[in-house]
Write an enzyme that holds these catalytic residues in place. Structure first.
Site, PDB file in Angstrom:
ATOM      1  N   CYS A  57       0.818  -1.214   0.000  1.00 35.43           N
ATOM      2  CA  CYS A  57       0.000   0.000   0.000  1.00 35.43           C
ATOM      3  C   CYS A  57       0.856   1.270   0.000  1.00 35.43           C
ATOM      4  O   CYS A  57       1.694   1.459   0.884  1.00 35.43           O
ATOM      5  CB  CYS A  57      -0.892  -0.022   1.244  1.00 35.43           C
ATOM      6  SG  CYS A  57      -1.760   1.524   1.514  1.00 35.43           S
ATOM      7  N   TYR A 194      -5.399   5.616  -9.009  1.00 31.56           N
ATOM      8  CA  TYR A 194      -6.557   4.807  -8.584  1.00 31.56           C
ATOM      9  C   TYR A 194      -7.811   5.213  -9.352  1.00 31.56           C
ATOM     10  O   TYR A 194      -8.617   4.362  -9.737  1.00 31.56           O
ATOM     11  CB  TYR A 194      -6.806   4.969  -7.077  1.00 31.56           C
ATOM     12  CG  TYR A 194      -5.856   4.155  -6.230  1.00 31.56           C
ATOM     13  CD1 TYR A 194      -6.171   2.851  -5.852  1.00 31.56           C
ATOM     14  CD2 TYR A 194      -4.640   4.677  -5.805  1.00 31.56           C
ATOM     15  CE1 TYR A 194      -5.303   2.097  -5.078  1.00 31.56           C
ATOM     16  CE2 TYR A 194      -3.759   3.929  -5.040  1.00 31.56           C
ATOM     17  CZ  TYR A 194      -4.095   2.640  -4.666  1.00 31.56           C
ATOM     18  OH  TYR A 194      -3.232   1.891  -3.916  1.00 31.56           O
TER      19      TYR A 194
HETATM   20  N1  LIG Z   1      -6.704   7.718   3.430  1.00 32.85           N
HETATM   21  C1  LIG Z   1      -6.017   6.559   3.692  1.00 32.85           C
HETATM   22  C2  LIG Z   1      -6.106   5.597   2.518  1.00 32.85           C
HETATM   23  C3  LIG Z   1      -5.558   4.255   2.855  1.00 32.85           C
HETATM   24  C4  LIG Z   1      -6.010   3.192   1.850  1.00 32.85           C
HETATM   25  O1  LIG Z   1      -6.904   3.427   1.028  1.00 32.85           O
HETATM   26  N2  LIG Z   1      -5.403   2.006   1.931  1.00 32.85           N
HETATM   27  C5  LIG Z   1      -5.802   0.908   1.063  1.00 32.85           C
HETATM   28  C6  LIG Z   1      -4.624   0.099   0.581  1.00 32.85           C
HETATM   29  S1  LIG Z   1      -3.594   0.926  -0.570  1.00 32.85           S
HETATM   30  C7  LIG Z   1      -6.642  -0.069   1.844  1.00 32.85           C
HETATM   31  O2  LIG Z   1      -6.255  -0.510   2.911  1.00 32.85           O
HETATM   32  N3  LIG Z   1      -7.788  -0.453   1.275  1.00 32.85           N
HETATM   33  C8  LIG Z   1      -8.634  -1.454   1.831  1.00 32.85           C
HETATM   34  C9  LIG Z   1     -10.052  -1.298   1.387  1.00 32.85           C
HETATM   35  O3  LIG Z   1     -10.423  -0.257   0.865  1.00 32.85           O
HETATM   36  O4  LIG Z   1     -10.794  -2.243   1.607  1.00 32.85           O
HETATM   37  C10 LIG Z   1      -4.583   6.927   4.011  1.00 32.85           C
HETATM   38  O5  LIG Z   1      -3.942   7.671   3.253  1.00 32.85           O
HETATM   39  O6  LIG Z   1      -4.111   6.489   5.040  1.00 32.85           O
END
Ligand SMILES: N[C@@H](CCC(=O)N[C@@H](CS)C(=O)NCC(=O)O)C(=O)O
Length: 321
Positions: A57, A194
């Site tokens: 990530c 994304y």
């Molecule tokens: N706003 C968050 C975004 C984090 C994020 O979207 N992480 C993704 C992985 S790249 C995630 O864990 N997604 C899981 C999901 O949406 O189910 C940050 O910058 O900390």
């Protein structure tokens, strides 16, 4: 009818809904507490906070790089999840022993989702990494990477040796410039890849992919003859751009169709800047795991890649200096 809540609607990326026009809109992070040196609720303390991340990530990798740069390894331990983000979201190694993944040392959780429900049984958002966890109050301090890196930058300085306490990735005199760069880099590059990759219509895809490349063109000019994006020093603007650029050729170019140009052939200045950070700064190299990165995107995002086949190229993942 069962009244049990279907939490896979929150954890399964395959069930994630797009906007009506086919575009992807990122939900905002729910836990937004701050650690301050002498705070009453979240004071800076050694071995009280724990960081849960995925090497895959980019948002989590921002926090890994900052933790290393600041020498916070002994103060904030870290746990890495498996890159196989499936219907229950991110698993720990107890469920999926992928090389480089860890078990949850605090609660032996199966998935990151278990932590969110421990913090708030009614949590209704997505189960994202990074998670900055408070072991004392068994709760999430913050799950927004842009804020976590600001805390790591300054909240623990009293406990650090001078050479680490003085590392400052958000120096006061550059804050305005850093914020300005961050805002368009976030929208068109970090999140832009994304928006292009998750787009469900041609229009939504093109509305993301052209601005992405306009921003890369702009960044190429900014980095020509320069080692850093803002001022003449390493700042969070570099960290925030690096995590996207290092994933570009291995993943975003093909998986997310960000294919007008790749970095290694199309953007010599960005490529040189990225290679320099990766090969000369241990904080960047040790936080970048190409196997986790590639397996995660190609395997987990089944709407984008239903076969789960992982692309073998490019070789090498990143060119030598
Ligand atoms: N706003 C968050 C975004 C984090 C994020 O979207 N992480 C993704 C992985 S790249 C995630 O864990 N997604 C899981 C999901 O949406 O189910 C940050 O910058 O900390």
């Amino acid at each position: 009818m069962s009244s049990v809540r279907d939490t896979t609607l929150q954890s399964d990326i395959g069930k994630m809904k797009l906007e009506n026009d086919g575009s992807f809109k990122r939900a905002s992070s729910a836990f937004r507490n701050w650690i301050h040196p002498k705070d009453t609720q979240f004071p800076a303390e050694r071995d009280r906070y724990h960081l849960y991340v995925s090497y895959a990530c980019p948002w989590a990798t921002r926090t890994l790089i900052t933790r290393k740069l600041k020498g916070l390894e002994d103060i904030i331990p870290v746990t890495v999840v498996s890159p196989h983000m499936g219907e229950n979201g991110w698993p720990f190694a107890s469920v999926d022993p992928f090389p480089g993944a860890d078990v949850d040392p605090l609660y032996n959780s199966k998935h990151v989702k278990d932590l969110y429900f421990k913090a708030d049984p009614n949590y209704g958002g997505r189960f994202t990494v990074p998670v900055l966890w408070d072991k004392k109050q068994n709760t999430v301090v913050n799950n927004e990477s842009s804020e976590i890196i600001r805390m790591l930058n300054s909240a623990f300085n009293d406990m650090l040796p001078p050479e680490k306490a003085t590392v400052d990735i958000y120096p006061e005199e550059l804050q305005k410039q850093i914020d300005e760069v961050n805002s368009w880099v976030y929208d068109t590059v970090n999140n832009g890849v994304y928006k292009a990759g998750f787009a469900g219509t041609q229009e939504a895809y093109e509305a993301a992919v052209y601005p992405l490349f306009e921003s890369l063109d702009r960044l190429e000019k900014m980095l020509t003859g320069k080692d850093y994006l803002v001022g003449d020093r390493l700042t969070e603007a570099d960290i925030r751009l690096f995590v996207t650029v290092v994933r570009f050729d291995p993943v975003y170019f093909s998986h997310f169709k960000c294919s007008l140009r790749d970095i290694r052939h199309g953007y010599p200045a960005i490529n040189r800047w990225m290679k320099n950070l990766y090969w000369t700064n241990e904080a960047f190299r040790s936080s970048t795991n190409f196997q986790h990165i590639k397996v995660h995107y190609y395997w987990s995002q089944t709407k984008v890649n239903p076969t789960r086949v992982v692309s073998v190229g490019p070789v090498p993942d990143i060119e030598p200096l």
